[in-house]
Design a protein around this motif. Structure first.
Motif, mmCIF file in Angstrom:
data_model
loop_
_atom_site.group_PDB
_atom_site.id
_atom_site.type_symbol
_atom_site.label_atom_id
_atom_site.label_comp_id
_atom_site.label_asym_id
_atom_site.label_seq_id
_atom_site.Cartn_x
_atom_site.Cartn_y
_atom_site.Cartn_z
ATOM 1 N N ASP A 117 -10.745 -7.956 -12.839
ATOM 2 C CA ASP A 117 -11.547 -8.828 -13.701
ATOM 3 C C ASP A 117 -13.015 -8.776 -13.286
ATOM 4 O OD1 ASP A 117 -11.984 -10.571 -11.525
ATOM 5 O OD2 ASP A 117 -10.369 -11.908 -12.114
ATOM 6 N N ALA A 118 -13.857 -9.403 -14.074
ATOM 7 C CA ALA A 118 -15.307 -9.341 -13.863
ATOM 8 C C ALA A 118 -15.744 -9.917 -12.520
ATOM 9 C CB ALA A 118 -16.026 -10.057 -14.997
ATOM 10 N N GLU A 119 -14.919 -10.787 -11.942
ATOM 11 C CA GLU A 119 -15.275 -11.393 -10.657
ATOM 12 C C GLU A 119 -14.580 -10.707 -9.485
ATOM 13 O OE1 GLU A 119 -14.956 -15.649 -10.699
ATOM 14 O OE2 GLU A 119 -15.572 -15.719 -12.796
ATOM 15 N N GLY A 120 -14.128 -9.488 -9.693
ATOM 16 C CA GLY A 120 -13.428 -8.766 -8.634
ATOM 17 C C GLY A 120 -14.236 -8.729 -7.345
ATOM 18 N N LYS A 121 -13.551 -8.945 -6.233
ATOM 19 C CA LYS A 121 -14.241 -8.890 -4.940
ATOM 20 C C LYS A 121 -13.268 -8.364 -3.893
ATOM 21 C CE LYS A 121 -13.224 -13.554 -3.448
ATOM 22 N NZ LYS A 121 -13.643 -14.700 -2.733
ATOM 23 N N ILE A 122 -13.811 -7.800 -2.859
ATOM 24 C CA ILE A 122 -13.009 -7.261 -1.770
ATOM 25 C C ILE A 122 -12.528 -8.433 -0.909
ATOM 26 C CG2 ILE A 122 -13.034 -5.819 0.304
ATOM 27 C CD1 ILE A 122 -15.242 -4.145 -1.141
ATOM 28 N N PRO A 123 -11.218 -8.555 -0.706
ATOM 29 C CA PRO A 123 -10.709 -9.657 0.125
ATOM 30 C C PRO A 123 -11.301 -9.589 1.537
ATOM 31 C CG PRO A 123 -8.901 -8.483 -0.926
ATOM 32 C CD PRO A 123 -10.139 -7.694 -1.172
ATOM 33 N N ASP A 124 -11.664 -10.735 2.043
ATOM 34 C CA ASP A 124 -12.237 -10.800 3.390
ATOM 35 C C ASP A 124 -11.715 -12.069 4.047
ATOM 36 O OD1 ASP A 124 -13.758 -10.305 5.647
ATOM 37 O OD2 ASP A 124 -15.538 -11.283 4.827
ATOM 38 N N ASP A 125 -10.576 -11.935 4.688
ATOM 39 C CA ASP A 125 -9.944 -13.075 5.334
ATOM 40 C C ASP A 125 -9.433 -12.618 6.689
ATOM 41 O OD1 ASP A 125 -7.707 -14.874 6.122
ATOM 42 O OD2 ASP A 125 -8.158 -15.829 4.199
ATOM 43 N N PRO A 126 -9.661 -13.394 7.727
ATOM 44 C CA PRO A 126 -9.214 -12.977 9.060
ATOM 45 C C PRO A 126 -7.697 -12.810 9.164
ATOM 46 C CG PRO A 126 -10.230 -15.172 9.125
ATOM 47 C CD PRO A 126 -10.381 -14.653 7.739
ATOM 48 N N GLU A 127 -6.944 -13.375 8.227
ATOM 49 C CA GLU A 127 -5.486 -13.248 8.235
ATOM 50 C C GLU A 127 -5.025 -11.867 7.766
ATOM 51 O OE1 GLU A 127 -2.987 -15.605 9.033
ATOM 52 O OE2 GLU A 127 -4.630 -16.712 9.951
ATOM 53 N N LEU A 128 -5.902 -11.149 7.059
ATOM 54 C CA LEU A 128 -5.530 -9.849 6.506
ATOM 55 C C LEU A 128 -5.691 -8.747 7.550
ATOM 56 C CD1 LEU A 128 -7.296 -10.060 3.031
ATOM 57 C CD2 LEU A 128 -4.858 -10.366 3.544
ATOM 58 N N ALA A 129 -4.824 -7.736 7.456
ATOM 59 C CA ALA A 129 -4.945 -6.578 8.332
ATOM 60 C C ALA A 129 -6.244 -5.846 8.011
ATOM 61 C CB ALA A 129 -3.754 -5.651 8.135
ATOM 62 N N ARG A 130 -6.870 -5.298 9.049
ATOM 63 C CA ARG A 130 -8.115 -4.547 8.870
ATOM 64 C C ARG A 130 -7.766 -3.086 8.554
ATOM 65 N NH1 ARG A 130 -9.589 -4.127 13.565
ATOM 66 N NH2 ARG A 130 -10.060 -1.950 13.799
ATOM 67 N N PRO A 131 -8.304 -2.538 7.465
ATOM 68 C CA PRO A 131 -8.007 -1.148 7.138
ATOM 69 C C PRO A 131 -8.577 -0.197 8.192
ATOM 70 C CG PRO A 131 -9.313 -2.200 5.388
ATOM 71 C CD PRO A 131 -9.194 -3.168 6.503
ATOM 72 N N THR A 132 -7.890 0.907 8.396
ATOM 73 C CA THR A 132 -8.325 1.949 9.322
ATOM 74 C C THR A 132 -8.195 3.297 8.626
ATOM 75 O OG1 THR A 132 -6.113 2.310 10.224
ATOM 76 C CG2 THR A 132 -7.484 0.647 11.339
ATOM 77 N N ARG A 133 -8.661 4.338 9.286
ATOM 78 C CA ARG A 133 -8.396 5.700 8.827
ATOM 79 C C ARG A 133 -6.879 5.879 8.819
ATOM 80 N NH1 ARG A 133 -7.388 9.387 12.210
ATOM 81 N NH2 ARG A 133 -7.237 11.511 11.500
ATOM 82 N N VAL A 134 -6.320 6.581 7.839
ATOM 83 C CA VAL A 134 -4.877 6.804 7.779
ATOM 84 C C VAL A 134 -4.498 7.856 8.824
ATOM 85 C CG1 VAL A 134 -2.924 7.495 6.349
ATOM 86 C CG2 VAL A 134 -4.836 6.231 5.327
ATOM 87 N N ARG A 135 -3.470 7.540 9.611
ATOM 88 C CA ARG A 135 -3.008 8.443 10.667
ATOM 89 C C ARG A 135 -1.505 8.615 10.609
ATOM 90 N NH1 ARG A 135 -5.194 4.492 14.743
ATOM 91 N NH2 ARG A 135 -4.867 3.271 12.881
ATOM 92 N N ALA A 136 -1.059 9.761 11.108
ATOM 93 C CA ALA A 136 0.371 9.990 11.309
ATOM 94 C C ALA A 136 0.816 9.123 12.485
ATOM 95 C CB ALA A 136 0.632 11.461 11.599
ATOM 96 N N VAL A 137 2.095 8.834 12.580
ATOM 97 C CA VAL A 137 2.608 7.956 13.635
ATOM 98 C C VAL A 137 2.265 8.491 15.020
ATOM 99 C CG1 VAL A 137 4.692 6.934 14.646
ATOM 100 C CG2 VAL A 137 4.445 7.046 12.163
ATOM 101 N N HIS A 138 2.407 9.815 15.212
ATOM 102 C CA HIS A 138 2.160 10.377 16.554
ATOM 103 C C HIS A 138 0.704 10.257 17.005
ATOM 104 C CE1 HIS A 138 0.859 13.972 14.303
ATOM 105 N NE2 HIS A 138 0.146 14.224 15.383
ATOM 106 N N GLU A 139 -0.200 9.939 16.086
ATOM 107 C CA GLU A 139 -1.593 9.739 16.459
ATOM 108 C C GLU A 139 -1.814 8.360 17.080
ATOM 109 O OE1 GLU A 139 -4.638 11.584 13.687
ATOM 110 O OE2 GLU A 139 -2.851 11.492 12.391
ATOM 111 N N VAL A 140 -0.809 7.494 16.983
ATOM 112 C CA VAL A 140 -0.927 6.137 17.520
ATOM 113 C C VAL A 140 0.055 5.905 18.669
ATOM 114 C CG1 VAL A 140 -0.722 3.675 16.948
ATOM 115 C CG2 VAL A 140 -1.800 5.253 15.330
ATOM 116 N N VAL A 141 1.279 6.410 18.533
ATOM 117 C CA VAL A 141 2.303 6.250 19.579
ATOM 118 C C VAL A 141 3.074 7.570 19.727
ATOM 119 C CG1 VAL A 141 2.589 3.756 19.212
ATOM 120 C CG2 VAL A 141 4.047 5.368 17.964
ATOM 121 N N PRO A 142 3.660 7.819 20.892
ATOM 122 C CA PRO A 142 4.468 9.035 21.053
ATOM 123 C C PRO A 142 5.704 9.018 20.153
ATOM 124 C CG PRO A 142 3.897 8.087 23.192
ATOM 125 C CD PRO A 142 3.513 7.079 22.140
#
Length: 180
Positions: A117-142
């Protein structure tokens, strides 16, 4: 001997890998006889047992801080970690977002889309997960076992789970590697 405990979760992906798991049809009964299926997105239990599980399965890439927490918890609580599907193994389709900045993708998703809608805005709430670069699982944990495919077919998933349930490491080659 008790049955091995298995837990799964999904992150940034389409849930196709879990649908492929369900495509085992009646063979899922055989898997249920071989393993103690614990937490999954398709059960009421949503987190792997605090006391740990034998096998953890992660589907999807990691695209935000919540996904990072899921991957780290699963790795901490499982003996063997399986990356299931191309998103978990390579980053898959969600990793296409990496060609743009996070700000560009958020603006497109929440402000510029045709359905916003015309009032669209990017959500900004500390409860929301922060987006990151997309990674494969092995890039974060073995990761111990990689099962590629988009999604891996039901036969391959059945084979992997059957082998793990019987204490063997699955060997994925020849007819066990199918590309759809």
């Amino acid at each position: 001997m008790s049955k091995p405990k298995v837990a799964s979760d999904w992150m940034a992906g389409c849930a196709g890998c879990h649908m492929s798991l369900l495509d085992m049809d009646e063979r899922i009964v055989k898997i249920a006889e071989l393993v103690d299926l614990r937490s999954t997105p398709i059960t009421d239990l949503k987190h792997p047992d605090e006391t740990g599980v034998d096998v953890g399965i992660l589907e999807g890439g990691i695209n935000n801080t919540s996904n990072e927490e899921v991957a780290k918890m699963m790795r901490k609580r499982c003996k063997i970690l399986v990356a299931l599907g191309d998103c978990a193994v390579f980053g898959g389709v969600p990793a296409m977002r990496n060609f743009f900045t996070i700000e560009e993708t958020l603006r497109r998703a929440y402000v510029e889309t045709e359905s916003t809608d015309a009032e669209g805005k990017i959500p900004d709430d500390p409860e929301l997960a922060r987006p990151t670069r997309v990674r494969a699982v092995h890039e974060v944990v073995p990761v111990d076992i990689f099962v590629p495919g988009c999604p891996p077919d039901a036969d391959t998933i059945f084979y992997v789970l059957s082998e793990l349930a019987q204490g063997r490491k699955p060997v994925l080659k020849d007819d066990k590697l199918h590309w759809h």
